[in-house]
Design a protein around this motif. Structure first.
Motif, PDB file in Angstrom:
ATOM      1  N   GLN A 146       0.822  -1.205   0.000  1.00 34.37           N
ATOM      2  CA  GLN A 146       0.000   0.000   0.000  1.00 34.37           C
ATOM      3  C   GLN A 146       0.865   1.267   0.000  1.00 34.37           C
ATOM      4  OE1 GLN A 146      -3.283   0.326  -0.425  1.00 34.37           O
ATOM      5  NE2 GLN A 146      -3.446  -1.886  -0.655  1.00 34.37           N
ATOM      6  N   GLU A 147       1.939   1.263   0.773  1.00 34.43           N
ATOM      7  CA  GLU A 147       2.846   2.409   0.800  1.00 34.43           C
ATOM      8  C   GLU A 147       3.497   2.619  -0.563  1.00 34.43           C
ATOM      9  OE1 GLU A 147       5.605   1.707   3.981  1.00 34.43           O
ATOM     10  OE2 GLU A 147       4.009   1.589   5.473  1.00 34.43           O
ATOM     11  N   THR A 148       3.914   1.527  -1.189  1.00 33.39           N
ATOM     12  CA  THR A 148       4.534   1.603  -2.511  1.00 33.39           C
ATOM     13  C   THR A 148       3.540   2.136  -3.537  1.00 33.39           C
ATOM     14  OG1 THR A 148       6.004  -0.227  -1.957  1.00 33.39           O
ATOM     15  CG2 THR A 148       5.750   0.289  -4.299  1.00 33.39           C
ATOM     16  N   LEU A 149       2.311   1.629  -3.492  1.00 31.61           N
ATOM     17  CA  LEU A 149       1.272   2.104  -4.400  1.00 31.61           C
ATOM     18  C   LEU A 149       1.022   3.594  -4.207  1.00 31.61           C
ATOM     19  CD1 LEU A 149      -0.908   1.624  -6.527  1.00 31.61           C
ATOM     20  CD2 LEU A 149      -2.445   0.947  -4.655  1.00 31.61           C
ATOM     21  N   ALA A 150       0.960   4.057  -2.967  1.00 32.53           N
ATOM     22  CA  ALA A 150       0.727   5.466  -2.695  1.00 32.53           C
ATOM     23  C   ALA A 150       1.848   6.338  -3.264  1.00 32.53           C
ATOM     24  CB  ALA A 150       0.572   5.700  -1.192  1.00 32.53           C
ATOM     25  N   ILE A 151       3.075   5.886  -3.137  1.00 29.07           N
ATOM     26  CA  ILE A 151       4.213   6.629  -3.696  1.00 29.07           C
ATOM     27  C   ILE A 151       4.127   6.674  -5.212  1.00 29.07           C
ATOM     28  CG2 ILE A 151       6.729   6.569  -4.026  1.00 29.07           C
ATOM     29  CD1 ILE A 151       6.857   5.419  -1.114  1.00 29.07           C
ATOM     30  N   CYS A 152       3.794   5.549  -5.827  1.00 31.28           N
ATOM     31  CA  CYS A 152       3.668   5.501  -7.289  1.00 31.28           C
ATOM     32  C   CYS A 152       2.538   6.408  -7.769  1.00 31.28           C
ATOM     33  CB  CYS A 152       3.436   4.065  -7.756  1.00 31.28           C
ATOM     34  SG  CYS A 152       4.863   2.988  -7.540  1.00 31.28           S
ATOM     35  N   GLU A 153       1.413   6.371  -7.079  1.00 37.79           N
ATOM     36  CA  GLU A 153       0.278   7.221  -7.462  1.00 37.79           C
ATOM     37  C   GLU A 153       0.623   8.698  -7.319  1.00 37.79           C
ATOM     38  OE1 GLU A 153      -2.816   5.661  -4.937  1.00 37.79           O
ATOM     39  OE2 GLU A 153      -3.554   4.336  -6.528  1.00 37.79           O
ATOM     40  N   ALA A 154       1.305   9.063  -6.240  1.00 36.15           N
ATOM     41  CA  ALA A 154       1.693  10.454  -6.039  1.00 36.15           C
ATOM     42  C   ALA A 154       2.669  10.900  -7.126  1.00 36.15           C
ATOM     43  CB  ALA A 154       2.312  10.645  -4.653  1.00 36.15           C
ATOM     44  N   SER A 155       3.610  10.048  -7.488  1.00 32.77           N
ATOM     45  CA  SER A 155       4.572  10.370  -8.549  1.00 32.77           C
ATOM     46  C   SER A 155       3.856  10.533  -9.881  1.00 32.77           C
ATOM     47  CB  SER A 155       5.637   9.275  -8.660  1.00 32.77           C
ATOM     48  OG  SER A 155       6.383   9.209  -7.477  1.00 32.77           O
ATOM     49  N   TRP A 156       2.934   9.630 -10.171  1.00 33.63           N
ATOM     50  CA  TRP A 156       2.153   9.687 -11.413  1.00 33.63           C
ATOM     51  C   TRP A 156       1.344  10.986 -11.463  1.00 33.63           C
ATOM     52  CZ3 TRP A 156       1.459   7.901 -16.117  1.00 33.63           C
ATOM     53  CH2 TRP A 156       0.261   8.179 -16.767  1.00 33.63           C
ATOM     54  N   GLU A 175       1.856  13.801  -9.915  1.00 36.56           N
ATOM     55  CA  GLU A 175       2.739  14.956 -10.048  1.00 36.56           C
ATOM     56  C   GLU A 175       3.243  15.084 -11.482  1.00 36.56           C
ATOM     57  OE1 GLU A 175       7.090  16.457  -8.473  1.00 36.56           O
ATOM     58  OE2 GLU A 175       5.849  15.276  -7.103  1.00 36.56           O
ATOM     59  N   ALA A 176       3.662  13.984 -12.059  1.00 39.04           N
ATOM     60  CA  ALA A 176       4.154  14.013 -13.449  1.00 39.04           C
ATOM     61  C   ALA A 176       3.022  14.398 -14.402  1.00 39.04           C
ATOM     62  CB  ALA A 176       4.732  12.655 -13.829  1.00 39.04           C
ATOM     63  N   HIS A 177       1.847  13.883 -14.185  1.00 41.90           N
ATOM     64  CA  HIS A 177       0.690  14.176 -15.040  1.00 41.90           C
ATOM     65  C   HIS A 177       0.307  15.655 -14.920  1.00 41.90           C
ATOM     66  CE1 HIS A 177      -2.530  12.651 -17.553  1.00 41.90           C
ATOM     67  NE2 HIS A 177      -3.360  13.446 -16.882  1.00 41.90           N
ATOM     68  N   ALA A 178       0.400  16.206 -13.731  1.00 42.61           N
ATOM     69  CA  ALA A 178       0.086  17.624 -13.528  1.00 42.61           C
ATOM     70  C   ALA A 178       1.096  18.509 -14.259  1.00 42.61           C
ATOM     71  CB  ALA A 178       0.057  17.958 -12.039  1.00 42.61           C
ATOM     72  N   GLN A 179       2.368  18.128 -14.255  1.00 39.71           N
ATOM     73  CA  GLN A 179       3.394  18.897 -14.946  1.00 39.71           C
ATOM     74  C   GLN A 179       3.184  18.862 -16.455  1.00 39.71           C
ATOM     75  OE1 GLN A 179       7.182  17.401 -13.631  1.00 39.71           O
ATOM     76  NE2 GLN A 179       6.989  18.325 -11.595  1.00 39.71           N
ATOM     77  N   VAL A 180       2.753  17.727 -16.976  1.00 41.45           N
ATOM     78  CA  VAL A 180       2.491  17.615 -18.414  1.00 41.45           C
ATOM     79  C   VAL A 180       1.333  18.524 -18.800  1.00 41.45           C
ATOM     80  CG1 VAL A 180       1.615  16.039 -20.196  1.00 41.45           C
ATOM     81  CG2 VAL A 180       3.440  15.296 -18.653  1.00 41.45           C
ATOM     82  N   ARG A 181       0.297  18.582 -17.967  1.00 42.75           N
ATOM     83  CA  ARG A 181      -0.855  19.438 -18.262  1.00 42.75           C
ATOM     84  C   ARG A 181      -0.478  20.916 -18.229  1.00 42.75           C
ATOM     85  NH1 ARG A 181      -5.179  16.353 -14.599  1.00 42.75           N
ATOM     86  NH2 ARG A 181      -3.467  16.745 -13.195  1.00 42.75           N
ATOM     87  N   GLN A 182       0.479  21.281 -17.373  1.00 37.87           N
ATOM     88  CA  GLN A 182       0.905  22.683 -17.276  1.00 37.87           C
ATOM     89  C   GLN A 182       1.690  23.101 -18.504  1.00 37.87           C
ATOM     90  OE1 GLN A 182       3.048  23.026 -13.608  1.00 37.87           O
ATOM     91  NE2 GLN A 182       1.210  22.965 -12.339  1.00 37.87           N
TER      92      GLN A 182
END
Length: 101
Positions: free
Chosen positions: A81-91, A93-100
Motif C-alpha cells: 500500500q505504501e509503494t502504491l501510494a508513492i507511485c500514485e503520487a509520482s504519477w 505529479e508528473a501528469h500535472a506537470q504535463v498538463r501545465q
C-alpha cells in the motif's frame, strides 16, 4: 548479520525480524529505522572489530523472539500500500506537470 556499506530497506533484515531473529547490521541506509536495541545490534560500517564484538554480544543475549517479531510491525500488505501510494503520487505529479506544459 548484514555488515553493508550501503543499503536501502533490506528485505533480509525485515524477514529476519519478522521471524523473531535478532539482527547485527551496519547503521547505513534504512537499517536504523528497522533495528534497535530491542531487536538487534547496530554498528558503524568498515569496523571489523566492532562487527566481531556485536556478533558476540548478540549471541550472548537471551532474545525474546515474539518481541523481535513485533519490532518490524509492517506487513507485506502495508508495504504494498505504501509503494502504491508513492507511485500514485509520482504519477499525479508528473501528469500535472504535463498538463501545465
Amino acid at each position: 548479520a548484514l555488515p553493508s556499506y550501503a543499503e536501502g530497506c533490506p528485505n533480509a533484515v525485515i524477514e529476519a525480524l519478522r521471524c523473531g531473529r535478532p539482527v547485527v547490521a551496519t547503521a547505513v541506509g534504512g537499517i536504523p529505522e528497522l533495528v534497535n536495541g530491542d531487536c538487534g545490534v547496530l554498528i558503524s560500517a568498515s569496523q571489523a572489530g566492532l562487527l566481531a564484538d556485536a556478533l558476540d554480544t548478540a549471541l550472548n543475549i537471551d532474545w525474546d523472539e515474539n518481541a523481535i517479531a513485533k519490532c518490524s510491525g509492517r506487513t507485506w500488505e502495508q508495504v504494498a500500500q505504501e509503494t502504491l501510494a508513492i507511485c500514485e503520487a509520482s504519477w499525479n505529479e508528473a501528469h500535472a506537470q504535463v498538463r501545465q506544459n
